[in-house]
Design a protein around this motif. Structure first.
Motif, mmCIF file in Angstrom:
data_model
loop_
_atom_site.group_PDB
_atom_site.id
_atom_site.type_symbol
_atom_site.label_atom_id
_atom_site.label_comp_id
_atom_site.label_asym_id
_atom_site.label_seq_id
_atom_site.Cartn_x
_atom_site.Cartn_y
_atom_site.Cartn_z
ATOM 1 N N MET A 335 67.376 -11.953 -20.267
ATOM 2 C CA MET A 335 67.186 -10.517 -18.891
ATOM 3 C C MET A 335 68.060 -10.719 -17.979
ATOM 4 N N PHE A 336 68.181 -11.486 -18.165
ATOM 5 C CA PHE A 336 69.381 -10.911 -15.856
ATOM 6 C C PHE A 336 70.389 -10.250 -16.647
ATOM 7 N N VAL A 337 70.699 -10.372 -17.846
ATOM 8 C CA VAL A 337 72.685 -9.320 -18.829
ATOM 9 C C VAL A 337 72.068 -8.490 -19.347
ATOM 10 N N GLY A 338 70.477 -8.404 -19.848
ATOM 11 C CA GLY A 338 70.069 -7.274 -20.320
ATOM 12 C C GLY A 338 70.286 -5.881 -20.061
ATOM 13 N N ILE A 339 68.840 -6.507 -18.106
ATOM 14 C CA ILE A 339 68.843 -5.799 -16.929
ATOM 15 C C ILE A 339 70.288 -5.708 -15.940
ATOM 16 N N GLY A 397 54.822 -19.918 -19.003
ATOM 17 C CA GLY A 397 56.258 -19.767 -19.728
ATOM 18 C C GLY A 397 56.519 -18.152 -19.092
ATOM 19 N N VAL A 398 55.831 -17.593 -19.221
ATOM 20 C CA VAL A 398 56.285 -16.185 -18.555
ATOM 21 C C VAL A 398 56.440 -16.470 -17.213
ATOM 22 N N SER A 399 55.422 -16.960 -16.683
ATOM 23 C CA SER A 399 54.688 -16.792 -15.075
ATOM 24 C C SER A 399 56.556 -16.397 -14.423
ATOM 25 N N GLN A 400 56.669 -18.399 -15.248
ATOM 26 C CA GLN A 400 58.225 -18.946 -14.409
ATOM 27 C C GLN A 400 59.370 -17.630 -14.946
ATOM 28 N N LEU A 401 59.368 -17.060 -15.976
ATOM 29 C CA LEU A 401 60.406 -16.609 -16.166
ATOM 30 C C LEU A 401 59.947 -15.148 -15.395
ATOM 31 N N GLY A 402 58.640 -14.621 -14.642
ATOM 32 C CA GLY A 402 59.435 -13.672 -13.422
ATOM 33 C C GLY A 402 59.139 -13.768 -13.014
ATOM 34 N N LEU A 403 59.052 -15.212 -12.052
ATOM 35 C CA LEU A 403 59.832 -15.226 -10.478
ATOM 36 C C LEU A 403 60.939 -15.202 -11.241
ATOM 37 N N ILE A 404 62.623 -16.143 -11.796
ATOM 38 C CA ILE A 404 63.564 -16.052 -12.033
ATOM 39 C C ILE A 404 64.207 -14.745 -11.697
ATOM 40 N N ALA A 405 64.008 -14.023 -13.051
ATOM 41 C CA ALA A 405 64.143 -12.436 -13.656
ATOM 42 C C ALA A 405 64.100 -12.020 -12.258
ATOM 43 N N GLY A 406 62.932 -11.755 -11.225
ATOM 44 C CA GLY A 406 62.946 -10.892 -10.926
ATOM 45 C C GLY A 406 63.657 -11.034 -8.902
ATOM 46 N N GLY A 407 64.273 -12.614 -9.209
ATOM 47 C CA GLY A 407 65.063 -13.062 -8.122
ATOM 48 C C GLY A 407 66.290 -12.289 -8.362
ATOM 49 N N GLY A 408 66.182 -12.201 -9.703
ATOM 50 C CA GLY A 408 67.716 -11.730 -10.602
ATOM 51 C C GLY A 408 68.291 -10.980 -10.694
ATOM 52 N N MET A 409 67.329 -9.994 -10.113
ATOM 53 C CA MET A 409 67.401 -8.455 -9.713
ATOM 54 C C MET A 409 67.797 -8.252 -8.761
ATOM 55 N N ILE A 410 67.666 -9.289 -7.696
ATOM 56 C CA ILE A 410 67.959 -8.673 -6.227
ATOM 57 C C ILE A 410 69.673 -9.783 -6.382
ATOM 58 N N ILE A 411 69.427 -10.325 -6.881
ATOM 59 C CA ILE A 411 70.893 -10.831 -6.999
ATOM 60 C C ILE A 411 72.347 -10.284 -7.604
ATOM 61 N N LEU A 770 61.339 -4.995 -21.404
ATOM 62 C CA LEU A 770 61.338 -3.354 -21.606
ATOM 63 C C LEU A 770 60.953 -2.753 -20.857
ATOM 64 N N LEU A 771 59.934 -3.023 -19.661
ATOM 65 C CA LEU A 771 59.026 -2.474 -18.300
ATOM 66 C C LEU A 771 60.565 -2.540 -17.615
ATOM 67 N N GLY A 772 61.360 -3.046 -17.260
ATOM 68 C CA GLY A 772 62.760 -3.064 -16.173
ATOM 69 C C GLY A 772 63.178 -2.656 -16.855
ATOM 70 N N ILE A 773 63.713 -2.457 -17.695
ATOM 71 C CA ILE A 773 64.757 -1.578 -18.638
ATOM 72 C C ILE A 773 64.285 -0.036 -18.201
ATOM 73 N N GLY A 774 62.744 0.748 -18.332
ATOM 74 C CA GLY A 774 62.013 1.535 -18.589
ATOM 75 C C GLY A 774 62.227 1.987 -17.233
ATOM 76 N N VAL A 775 61.421 1.473 -16.320
ATOM 77 C CA VAL A 775 62.166 1.581 -14.968
ATOM 78 C C VAL A 775 62.805 1.905 -14.705
#
Length: 857
Positions: A335-339, A397-411, A770-775
């Protein structure tokens, strides 16, 4: 305010590039060390969904009541004969039971042992009477074979029957079944074909069908969830023990492993194998596309290094927030690399465009900071909000992924405004000689001229996607994510074809034995149910009548089945002689019968093959005989069975210490069919809401995941829209960002229905990405439009978006070659949906801008 702050930061990092790069290096090493020592992996699939879901609570209650049924690794042994299978499973059990370091429990299925001993009592009275008559009729042959359990003994039984025919005591038709059984393997060997073993079911009926040369050994291994393959050591220990005990195909014994542990291990090992294939392809594709996007090898290095810095920092963030990754949240790196690669490409392309215009590096970097501060910040925050919307869902599983990926966007945002400028300063490149944008002016103009028709057509197509949404293919059977040729999967499917194995059975925990039987009585009449089982199932009915039949049969057959002496195995020469003699007698007594004549011919042909041929025929005809006779001998000693007589092992499988009881319900339909599984689960849960089992888990897990994504998707869209409205301060801009995103998703629905790609546990995690990339893509265009940029497809943004999409698409498209079907489907879904989303943005955005301009005029 934000623009000025970020511009100041970028200019400072640009001027102090060496210091920033050194600080980034030190920080990356420290954060990497922290992540390596504090971030663990837990591959326990039971933790993927919230434990508060009703079906999960029912599972926990049942597993607590019957813990011996959890985390099973099952060894299945197939041998040429029942005797060899029995010997093999007992030796393997003894060897594995000594490995206390690897196994908590090693046992034979207690039900199997019980029914083998008392099987005849569970036949109906009529069936038992019929079997008794058949056995009495076969008594002469049984006597001959018990005294001489070899091919010679069987041929002797044929000779006795021929003697009866010659004296007029029986007719040739009475001998036909036996002749047919002899002729099939004899004809095969005569023709040089491997002969199938003789089935004794025609003689022993259900006795034979209940005692095939297959045995099960159930183990509960000590699992190591910190390893990708938690049961690998236990599985290897079983295989190693089998090899040491000579249980190999060379010795005619086949060992296979299945069960929850083997299936989970096969799943994760296949995913790992897929990564080994796709990772090099992905790295190569990303590097090449990055080069074409930024036209410089040095800039590619700068982007890749910045991605490494951000990825390591995100890993440290994951260690600090969740501590343990699960099989879904481990995808945070993807997720991080993709966005993040999109953010980096946007920044670099804008920098090169500004430098082409100004011709100087420092002013170009300042202009890039001012120009990208708004779009990248909004995109990163909106994407982070989208990911964080998955936090409150039941899909852990996706809840944790959302937390990590969300923080990764700010990073990623921080890295792109600090480390990336410094790396660009340290890796200077010559200025561009041509425009950075793409030559799409004619397409821009065409879309503006026909904006009404384009938007209308897109709206109709989106409406079609909305109508197709209920028929979107979904498949949440985890087995369908794996290679059906894998041993654990193919073995499970093999067992599932026989309802008696109960592979798709459901279980219900009831308060008492009486309640269990009452519940079973409610299930029994249903056409969807093949059978039910409770502890009462093990107490046969009408025992007095059946025991009387068995006692009569035992008194008659007892001496026959237990001869005073057993002949030694004959030599090959003796067998050849017996074959020749029987063939001659067949020709003499019933030579005018075509069936007898064919058998005589085949027996002579086998005898001409010498010792090898006759021994192969003996193996085919008598391999299962000793086990069947022994099983029959044991069953004829049957005694009355009462509840108090039931073995402790059986009682433990069906009753708890405090009196609660288990009900098992076996479906009649093939539950590999999703519609049949859905129907069966609906019927079963209507009667027993606390039912558990594979079908329940598959259906309810799927529903929970769908609900989680519906909840998160709607809340993410709402949160993103509100955030955009507040940051952009115009609700029209927020709508312009969200509308193409929704329409692209509906176009993806059409693509999935058309292609037949089903949503499953693996590829559904692509939706947050896809949601993140599309936005992000849409935000860039809306911000440019607000800044007065005309001809959006000609801008540097389009070049950045195009290559960002190609980079991400190629990275995920490489997953399609994975041997793991779930991973491959994720690659296909990402490639399809990303392509449709980008195409929607490229076509719809210029048309919407043109339509708004026309309305304003």
């Amino acid at each position: 305010m934000l623009g000025r702050t970020l511009t100041t930061i970028v200019e400072w990092c640009w001027r102090h590039a060496r210091l920033v790069a050194l600080a980034a290096l030190v920080l990356t090493v420290l954060l990497g060390a922290y992540a390596a020592t504090h971030l663990d992996l837990d591959t326990d699939e039971n933790k993927m969904l919230s434990s508060d879901l009703p079906f999960r609570k029912a599972e926990r209650a049942f597993d607590k009541a019957f813990p011996q049924g959890t985390d099973l690794l099952v060894a299945i042994i197939d041998a040429p004969t029942t005797g060899e299978a029995e010997d093999a499973v007992n030796r393997l059990q003894e060897r594995l039971a000594a490995r206390k370091d690897l196994f908590k429990d090693v046992r034979r299925p207690p039900e199997e042992l019980f029914f083998r001993k008392h099987g005849l009592l569970f036949l109906s009275t009529d069936a038992l009477t019929e079997l008794s008559d058949r056995l009495i009729q076969a008594q002469p042959m049984l006597g001959a074979l018990s005294h001489d359990p070899s091919l010679r003994g069987m041929l002797g039984a044929v000779d006795m029957a021929l003697e009866g025919i010659s004296r007029g005591l029986m007719g040739i038709d009475d001998l036909v079944p036996l002749l047919a059984h002899l002729d099939e393997p004899a004809a095969a060997i005569a023709d040089g074909i491997s002969a199938p073993p003789l089935s004794w079911q025609s003689l022993f009926g259900d006795v034979a069908s209940r005692d095939q040369p297959r045995r099960f050994l159930i183990t509960q291994p000590i699992l190591r969830y910190d390893d990708l393959v938690a049961g690998a050591q236990a599985s290897e220990a079983i295989r190693q023990a089998a090899r040491e005990l000579g249980m190999t195909p060379e010795h005619g014994i086949r060992l296979r492993l299945t069960g929850q542990v083997a299936l989970a291990d096969a799943n994760f090992s296949t995913v790992a194998a897929g990564v080994e294939i796709s990772a090099p392809l992905s790295l190569l594709a990303v590097s090449l596309l990055l080069f074409f996007a930024v036209r410089s090898g040095r800039v590619v290095i700068a982007i890749l290094l910045s991605l490494v810095v951000g990825l390591v920092a995100t890993g440290a963030f994951a260690a600090a927030t969740v501590g343990t990754l699960n099989p879904i949240s481990v995808a945070f790196a993807v997720m991080f690399v993709g966005i993040a690669v999109d953010f980096a490409i946007q920044f670099v392309v804008r920098f090169r465009d500004e430098r082409h215009r100004s011709g100087e590096d420092t002013p170009a970097m300042a202009a890039t900071a001012r120009g990208m501060a708004g779009p990248l910040s909004v995109a990163a925050l909106a994407t982070a909000v989208g990911f964080l919307s998955f936090l409150p869902t039941a899909y852990i599983g996706v809840s944790q992924l959302g937390l990590i990926a969300g923080g990764g966007m700010i990073i990623a945002l921080i890295v792109d405004f600090t480390v990336l400028p410094a790396l660009l300063a340290l890796l200077p490149t010559p200025p561009e000689k041509s425009e950075v944008g793409l030559p799409l002016a004619r397409l821009d103009s065409w879309l503006v001229r026909h904006c009404g028709a384009v938007v209308g057509a897109a709206g109709l197509l989106a409406l079609a996607g909305l109508m197709l949404l209920p028929s979107l293919p979904m498949d949440f059977n985890p087995l369908h994510l794996q290679d059906p040729r894998d041993e654990a999967v193919s073995t499970f499917l093999d067992l599932a074809r026989d309802p008696d194995n109960g592979s798709y059975a459901i279980d219900v925990l009831t308060p008492s034995q009486k309640d269990a039987q009452a519940l079973a009585d409610r299930f029994d009449p249903l056409p969807e149910v093949a059978r039910t089982m409770t502890i009462d199932t093990f107490v046969p009915d009408h025992q007095d009548d059946k025991l009387a039949i068995l006692q009569d049969l035992a008194s008659l057959l007892g001496p026959t089945l237990s001869p005073a002496s057993v002949l030694a195995p004959p030599s090959p020469e003796a067998l050849i002689e017996a074959l020749t003699a029987t063939a001659a007698k067949l020709e003499t007594v019933v030579g005018n019968d075509a069936r007898a004549k064919a058998l005589a011919t085949h027996l002579r042909q086998v005898s001409l093959l010498g010792p090898k041929g006759v021994l192969e025929l003996q193996q085919a005809l008598t391999s299962g005989l000793a086990g069947q006779v022994d099983s029959l001998r044991q069953m004829l000693r049957a005694a009355p069975v009462t509840f108090a007589d039931l073995p402790a092992e059986v009682r433990r499988e069906w009753l708890t210490g405090d009196g609660r009881a288990r009900v098992q319900v076996v479906p009649k339909a093939d539950l590999e069919d999703r519609a049949a599984m859905t129907h069966f689960v609906k019927i079963a849960t209507a009667i027993a809401p606390n039912a558990t089992g594979v079908p329940i888990s598959i259906e309810q897990s799927g529903q929970a995941v769908i609900h989680a994504f519906e909840q998160a998707g709607l809340s993410a869209l709402a949160a993103i829209a509100i955030l955009l409205g507040l940051m952009l301060r115009r609700w029209l801009d927020a709508i312009l960002v969200v509308l193409p995103l929704v329409m692209g998703a509906l176009f993806t629905v059409i693509g999935l229905v058309w292609s037949g790609i089903a949503i499953n546990f693996a590829n559904i995690i692509a939706l947050p990405l896809l949601l993140g990339i599309g936005v992000a893509f849409n935000i860039y265009y809306v911000v440019n439009w607000r800044a007065g940029v005309t001809g959006p497809l000609q801008s540097a943004t389009t070049r950045a978006v195009l290559f960002s999409a190609l980079t991400t698409g190629s990275a995920f498209g490489s997953l399609a070659v994975s041997p793991h079907l779930g991973t491959a489907s994720m690659g296909l879904l990402l490639f399809l949906s990303l392509g449709l989303s980008v195409l929607t943005t490229f076509i719809l955005m210029p048309a919407l801008f043109g339509l708004l301009a026309r309305w304003r005029r």
